[in-house]
Design a protein around this motif. Structure first.
Motif, short mmCIF file in Angstrom:
data_model
loop_
_atom_site.label_atom_id
_atom_site.label_comp_id
_atom_site.label_asym_id
_atom_site.label_seq_id
_atom_site.Cartn_x
_atom_site.Cartn_y
_atom_site.Cartn_z
N ASP A 164 11.60 -5.95 -1.45
CA ASP A 164 12.40 -7.17 -1.58
C ASP A 164 12.91 -7.65 -0.22
O ASP A 164 13.15 -8.85 -0.03
CB ASP A 164 13.62 -6.91 -2.48
CG ASP A 164 13.20 -6.77 -3.92
OD1 ASP A 164 12.07 -7.19 -4.24
OD2 ASP A 164 13.97 -6.22 -4.71
N ILE A 183 11.40 -10.72 1.36
CA ILE A 183 11.78 -12.01 0.80
C ILE A 183 13.19 -12.38 1.24
O ILE A 183 13.45 -13.50 1.66
CB ILE A 183 11.70 -11.95 -0.74
CG1 ILE A 183 10.29 -11.54 -1.16
CG2 ILE A 183 12.06 -13.29 -1.36
CD1 ILE A 183 10.18 -11.14 -2.61
N GLU A 184 14.10 -11.38 1.19
CA GLU A 184 15.49 -11.64 1.55
C GLU A 184 15.61 -12.10 2.99
O GLU A 184 16.30 -13.08 3.29
CB GLU A 184 16.33 -10.38 1.32
CG GLU A 184 16.74 -10.22 -0.12
CD GLU A 184 17.21 -8.81 -0.42
OE1 GLU A 184 17.77 -8.16 0.49
OE2 GLU A 184 17.00 -8.36 -1.56
N ARG A 230 14.53 -15.55 3.45
CA ARG A 230 15.50 -16.49 2.92
C ARG A 230 16.66 -16.68 3.88
O ARG A 230 17.14 -17.80 4.09
CB ARG A 230 16.03 -15.98 1.57
CG ARG A 230 15.57 -16.85 0.43
CD ARG A 230 15.97 -16.28 -0.90
NE ARG A 230 14.86 -16.41 -1.82
CZ ARG A 230 14.67 -15.65 -2.88
NH1 ARG A 230 15.50 -14.67 -3.13
NH2 ARG A 230 13.64 -15.85 -3.65
N ILE A 231 17.09 -15.55 4.47
CA ILE A 231 18.20 -15.62 5.43
C ILE A 231 17.78 -16.46 6.64
O ILE A 231 18.56 -17.24 7.17
CB ILE A 231 18.63 -14.19 5.85
CG1 ILE A 231 19.30 -13.51 4.64
CG2 ILE A 231 19.55 -14.23 7.06
CD1 ILE A 231 19.44 -12.03 4.77
N GLU A 250 11.26 -21.88 -0.43
CA GLU A 250 10.65 -20.98 -1.42
C GLU A 250 9.12 -21.06 -1.40
O GLU A 250 8.44 -20.04 -1.54
CB GLU A 250 11.17 -21.31 -2.82
CG GLU A 250 12.63 -20.94 -3.02
CD GLU A 250 12.91 -19.47 -2.73
OE1 GLU A 250 12.09 -18.61 -3.11
OE2 GLU A 250 13.94 -19.17 -2.11
N PHE A 257 6.53 -17.96 -0.51
CA PHE A 257 5.38 -17.56 -1.34
C PHE A 257 4.08 -17.59 -0.53
O PHE A 257 3.32 -16.62 -0.53
CB PHE A 257 5.27 -18.47 -2.57
CG PHE A 257 4.04 -18.21 -3.37
CD1 PHE A 257 3.92 -17.07 -4.14
CD2 PHE A 257 2.97 -19.10 -3.34
CE1 PHE A 257 2.77 -16.80 -4.86
CE2 PHE A 257 1.82 -18.86 -4.07
CZ PHE A 257 1.72 -17.71 -4.83
#
Lengths: 290, 298
Positions: free
Chosen positions: A178, A181-182, A185-186, A191, A195
């Motif tokens: 994970d 992805i985190e 995002r940070i 999104e 992907f």
């Protein structure tokens, strides 16, 4: 195990089995070089008396092979790309996102694999031909000349999503940390970008397996292609075109031609499989031992 | 995973899922319902106005005493599935057991798998040639040892088995693939310990290999049986209508021909549903057996 003491017996059995597995392919290849008169002769021989290449020339003329080949390739490539996209999207969502209804949707995707294909030929034939607003159809799906089957879409769209594919990709993406992805995002990545640029590159091994699986599967698919060909005979794929040639003309005359067509339709795929079998086998094993 | 807001995540998830859900609605959910509706009507597949509602008449026809669907067609379907699975399973047990002990394991596995990546049109036509009564190799062998030639696909008592043999041959590779994976999963220590205790090859096979391979064996047997019940492409290519008579006809092929050769979409859809229910019941039994038999995550 002690069987190592008698390996020659094992080799013998496996070799006899190999002959049984390969012989039909040899028979197909050699008989594609037999002349029609030799083919219909009473006595069988594996090798042709003289190698005749005419069957291949005639197959190209009578079969519109270039059209069949083009249709087969467009169809297989399009299905493969669509399935890769929908499977990885679905797999990603079901593996990494939290949302209400997730468990239900996952169960539903799994259950789609239990529906037998034959159940869908009749309704999907109607739905495809009467698809609204395509192929000249009005909003009620009437009045047109084939709906989705007016174009290659009829061969492709009904195969665009695969339950097996979504399941395979979900299992694979579950194992991705994970943290990737985190941190993306940070860093402020959108999104879609997460992907396409973070997840997808990491799933290449699974995508390769799924791609070879889908490509070979849709190349060989016969019944749906036959149905679409009955709506629009510009949609014939290799298996369909070859089978049609056989049923229309005098069988004894066309049999060597059919064999030549079949060699052209199957040998490239078999070579592709032998080169990429590592990926294919991995998919099968996954299917078997999930 | 640290959430970035459940609502935002939900919107994102469903917007990614829209194409998939739309697809399943159009090509799976609606068709199943539509198919059931068709099965209650008399319809040639043209415009919807020409549908006439006939209630359960199509099902009554299928289960009537003079119906050919239960016997021979459904019987054939089971014989076909059972025969193909038996053939490919026995061969695959032998092959997978042997090749895990030989060199070039991957090569052997690929060779046995070749028919599974070949279009059925090719498989069917080549075997038609092999079975050919006048110039096929099988009859050449039979006559050369002094036997009479056999009309494999024209003789009603042999034809079904001739198609089953091809279907079994076709299925060996897939079963080998899964069985070799299962065999590799058995820890080597077990065999070593058994050897030290003096257990011979057969003893090891029956006391270690078979019991530990049981989940894999169950999986192969049941999934290929279910596959066999659905299969009809090979029969279509080799005998077209399931002839001679109905001797090679199977459920899905009869459904296909009723719909697309005779235009009886109502009867055909009812047949599809009957066959679907049969397969569904077997699938449910499979799930129960797998849970008990130790196949994980079912």
């Amino acid at each position: 195990m002690k069987l190592k003491r008698i390996p020659w017996i094992s080799y013998l059995i496996i070799l006899i089995g190999t002959v049984i597995m390969i012989f039909p392919f040899l028979d197909m290849i050699f008989s594609s070089f037999k002349s029609a008169s030799e083919y219909s002769k009473l006595n069988y021989s594996l090798l042709p008396e003289t190698f005749v290449f005419d069957n291949y020339r005639m197959a190209f003329e009578q079969l519109k092979l270039s059209m069949l080949f083009k249709n087969s390739i467009i169809r297989s490539l399009a299905i493969t790309l669509l399935v890769l996209l929908t499977s990885s999207l679905g797999g990603y969502v079901l593996a990494k996102l939290r949302f209400p209804g997730k468990k239900l949707i996952f169960r539903f995707v799994l259950s789609t694999m239990m529906f037998p294909a034959f159940l869908f030929f009749i309704p999907n034939y109607y739905i495809t031909v009467h698809f609204p607003l395509v192929g000249g159809n009005n909003i009620f799906g009437e009045g047109g000349y084939g709906g989705l089957a007016a174009s290659m879409a009829g061969l492709i769209v009904p195969f665009a999503v695969s339950g097996f594919g979504i399941f395979l990709m979900r299992q694979f993406i579950m194992n991705i940390e994970d943290a990737y992805i985190e941190s993306a995002r940070i860093d402020g990545a959108g999104e879609l970008r997460i992907f396409f640029q973070v997840i997808l590159p990491m799933t290449v091994p699974a995508l390769a397996t799924l791609a070879i699986f889908e490509f070979i599967g849709s190349w060989n698919e016969f019944i749906w292609a036959l149905l679409m060909n009955s709506v629009n005979n510009e949609l014939a794929t290799l298996p369909v075109g070859i089978q049609m040639l056989k049923s229309h003309l005098d069988p004894t005359l066309t049999q060597p031609l059919v064999m030549a067509g079949l060699v052209i339709a199957t040998i490239p795929i078999l070579i592709l499989f032998l080169f990429l079998q590592k990926y294919y086998v991995r998919g099968m094993m996954n299917d078997g031992l999930k | 995973m640290k959430s970035f807001g459940l609502r935002k995540e939900t919107v994102l998830a469903y917007s990614f899922l829209i194409p998939i859900l739309l697809f399943y609605t159009i090509f799976l959910v609606i068709p199943v319902v539509f198919s059931f509706v068709i099965s209650l009507t008399e319809w040639g597949g043209f415009d919807l106005e020409s549908m006439t509602f006939v209630g359960l008449d199509n099902y009554k026809k299928i289960f009537a005493s003079d119906s050919t669907f239960l016997d021979p067609i459904l019987t054939n379907t089971f014989v076909f599935a059972f025969g193909s699975v038996a053939l490919s399973f026995i061969a695959a047990m032998m092959v997978s057991f042997l090749i895990t002990r030989l060199r070039w394991q991957g090569l052997w596995r690929s060779i046995y798998f070749l028919p599974a990546v070949t279009t059925i049109v090719a498989i069917g036509n080549v075997w038609l040639y092999i079975y050919n009564p006048t110039n096929g190799i099988l009859n050449e062998i039979l006559t050369s040892v002094g036997l009479k030639p056999v009309n494999f696909l024209d003789n009603p008592s042999i034809a079904l088995w001739a198609v089953i043999a091809v279907s079994g041959w076709l299925g060996i590779g897939g079963a080998v693939l899964i069985l070799t994976a299962g065999l590799k999963g058995i820890p080597h220590d077990y065999y070593e310990a058994a050897s030290l205790e003096g257990a011979g090859m057969w003893r090891q096979y029956f006391s270690i290999t078979l019991p530990l391979l049981r989940p894999t064996i169950l999986f192969v047997l049941i999934t290929s049986f279910i596959g066999g019940l659905q299969s009809f492409t090979l029969t279509l290519v080799m005998t077209r209508t399931g002839g001679p008579g109905n001797s090679t006809n199977v459920g899905a092929l009869e459904m296909y021909n009723q719909a697309f050769s005779f235009g009886n979409w109502g009867v055909a859809s009812a047949m599809a549903f009957v066959l679907f229910v049969v397969i569904f019941i077997i699938t449910m039994i499979q799930l129960i057996v797998f849970r008990k038999g130790g196949v994980e995550s079912y």
